[in-house]
Design a protein around this motif. Structure first.
Motif, short mmCIF file in Angstrom:
data_model
loop_
_atom_site.label_atom_id
_atom_site.label_comp_id
_atom_site.label_asym_id
_atom_site.label_seq_id
_atom_site.Cartn_x
_atom_site.Cartn_y
_atom_site.Cartn_z
N THR A 67 26.29 14.38 -21.70
CA THR A 67 25.90 12.95 -21.30
C THR A 67 24.62 12.95 -20.49
O THR A 67 23.92 12.05 -20.13
N MET A 68 24.26 14.27 -19.89
CA MET A 68 22.92 14.19 -19.12
C MET A 68 21.71 13.78 -19.88
O MET A 68 20.56 13.37 -19.36
N TRP A 69 21.67 14.08 -21.19
CA TRP A 69 20.46 13.71 -22.06
C TRP A 69 20.54 11.99 -22.35
O TRP A 69 19.50 11.46 -22.28
N ILE A 70 21.75 11.53 -22.13
CA ILE A 70 21.76 10.03 -22.39
C ILE A 70 21.42 9.12 -20.95
O ILE A 70 20.81 8.28 -20.89
N SER A 71 21.76 10.11 -19.67
CA SER A 71 21.47 9.48 -18.53
C SER A 71 19.94 9.41 -18.08
O SER A 71 19.77 8.27 -17.56
N ARG A 245 18.82 6.42 -9.69
CA ARG A 245 19.96 5.89 -9.94
C ARG A 245 20.81 5.13 -8.86
O ARG A 245 20.98 5.53 -7.57
N GLN A 246 21.77 4.17 -9.10
CA GLN A 246 22.73 3.65 -8.27
C GLN A 246 23.82 4.77 -7.74
O GLN A 246 24.01 4.71 -6.57
N GLU A 247 24.06 5.52 -8.46
CA GLU A 247 25.04 6.72 -8.22
C GLU A 247 24.60 7.82 -8.86
O GLU A 247 24.17 7.88 -10.05
N VAL A 248 24.55 8.94 -7.93
CA VAL A 248 24.22 10.30 -8.33
C VAL A 248 25.54 10.86 -9.07
O VAL A 248 26.48 11.21 -8.44
N VAL A 249 25.21 11.38 -10.13
CA VAL A 249 26.37 11.80 -11.11
C VAL A 249 25.94 13.43 -10.71
O VAL A 249 25.13 13.90 -11.59
N TRP A 250 26.89 14.04 -10.13
CA TRP A 250 26.42 15.41 -9.53
C TRP A 250 26.71 16.39 -10.78
O TRP A 250 25.94 17.62 -10.86
N ASN A 251 27.69 16.16 -11.50
CA ASN A 251 27.83 16.98 -12.60
C ASN A 251 26.93 17.07 -13.70
O ASN A 251 26.47 18.17 -14.15
N GLU A 252 26.36 16.08 -13.89
CA GLU A 252 25.17 15.78 -14.82
C GLU A 252 23.93 16.24 -14.26
O GLU A 252 23.11 17.13 -14.83
N LEU A 253 23.67 16.37 -12.81
CA LEU A 253 22.63 16.59 -12.24
C LEU A 253 22.71 18.27 -12.18
O LEU A 253 21.67 18.96 -12.52
#
Length: 286
Positions: A67-71, A245-253
């Motif tokens: 999903t990181m590639w999509i974000s 972004r509005q929310e930091v998705v830490w696992n994707e980061l």
């Protein structure tokens, strides 16, 4: 009578335990952040802020690595830019540093010590202190929003430490080799190319690796100031995009961070034998 080297290498059992315990503690502090970061990349978002906190993820998966590639669209471009910029910076630094290091190691010219001290002084300045003059310089040269806007400051800041490192290595090479080449009629350039470079290759590889890593790590502040186009942005800017972004998705980061450093780790893995031989060269007296 026991040999001296056997006495030197002889440790008691509690000394061996103490040595390995110290190494274990050191590695724990060094590797713990990386292990935790990798485990975070495997956790679902629901487990990241759960109480009590679980170090080992439940139902962990590599979903974040997909999903990181999509974000952050174009993340692969960020990785390519960082690798490309670091490679060019390393090549330019080596071209400039090798003859300069040879000159400082072999020639006693006036002002050499002062110039070497000035190189050290340059490393004492943070890139943030020089952002405004560098921005004006890049703008006057028409280099804003180009690869050169990131490469030029990178080369300038990495050359001083590279000269000091390679100069020290070249000073260990016996001067008799130069003198023998001069007796045979060789010029300084020929001596550097055919005599010194083959011997100094381990030291050159150390400089190349440290320069590549330094360039790979210091691109953020220059890219954020001198570039506003995604097609020229390096990896740190791509990672920063996860924070805007509005929310930091830490696992994707965390997943993006590990994917981003993979090219540098691959380079270090294949060149590590040169790094070890270069760092240990001269440690044993012949």
């Amino acid at each position: 009578m026991k040999q001296p080297h056997l006495l030197i290498n002889r440790y008691k059992w509690y000394e061996i335990i103490g040595i390995y315990a110290g190494i274990l503690v050191f590695l724990t502090f060094v590797l713990a952040p990386f292990v935790e970061g990798f485990l975070v990349s495997l956790k679902p978002l629901s487990q990241l802020f759960s109480s009590p906190y679980r170090f080992i993820p439940e139902n962990g998966s590599f979903e974040a690595y997909r999903t990181m590639w999509i974000s952050v669209p174009g993340f692969a471009r960020y990785i390519f830019n960082s690798f490309f910029i670091s490679t060019v910076v390393t090549a330019v630094v080596l071209v400039l540093v090798i003859p300069a290091s040879y000159a400082f190691a072999r020639f006693d010219f006036k002002g050499a010590g002062l110039l070497l001290g000035a190189f050290l002084a340059v490393n004492m300045f943070s890139g943030a202190v020089l952002l405004i003059p560098l921005f004006r310089l890049m703008r006057s040269l028409g280099l804003l929003n180009t690869y050169f806007a990131i490469m030029v400051p990178g080369v300038a800041f990495l050359i001083p430490s590279a000269i000091w490192l390679l100069r020290t290595y070249m000073m260990r090479i016996p001067r008799e080799l130069d003198e023998a080449a001069f007796v045979d009629g060789a010029s300084h350039f020929y001596t550097l190319r055919r005599v010194i470079l083959p011997i100094a290759m381990p030291g050159i590889m150390v400089v190349a690796i440290t320069t590549f890593i330094g360039s790979y790590a210091q691109q953020f502040i220059f890219a954020l100031t001198f570039n506003s186009k995604t097609e020229y942005a390096p990896l740190p800017v791509g990672l920063f995009a996860y924070f805007v972004r509005q929310e930091v998705v830490w696992n994707e980061l965390m997943a993006a961070s590990f994917v981003g450093i993979a090219p540098a780790m691959i380079v270090i893995f294949f060149l590590q034998r040169y790094l070890v031989s270069g760092l240990t060269a001269g440690a044993v007296k012949q």
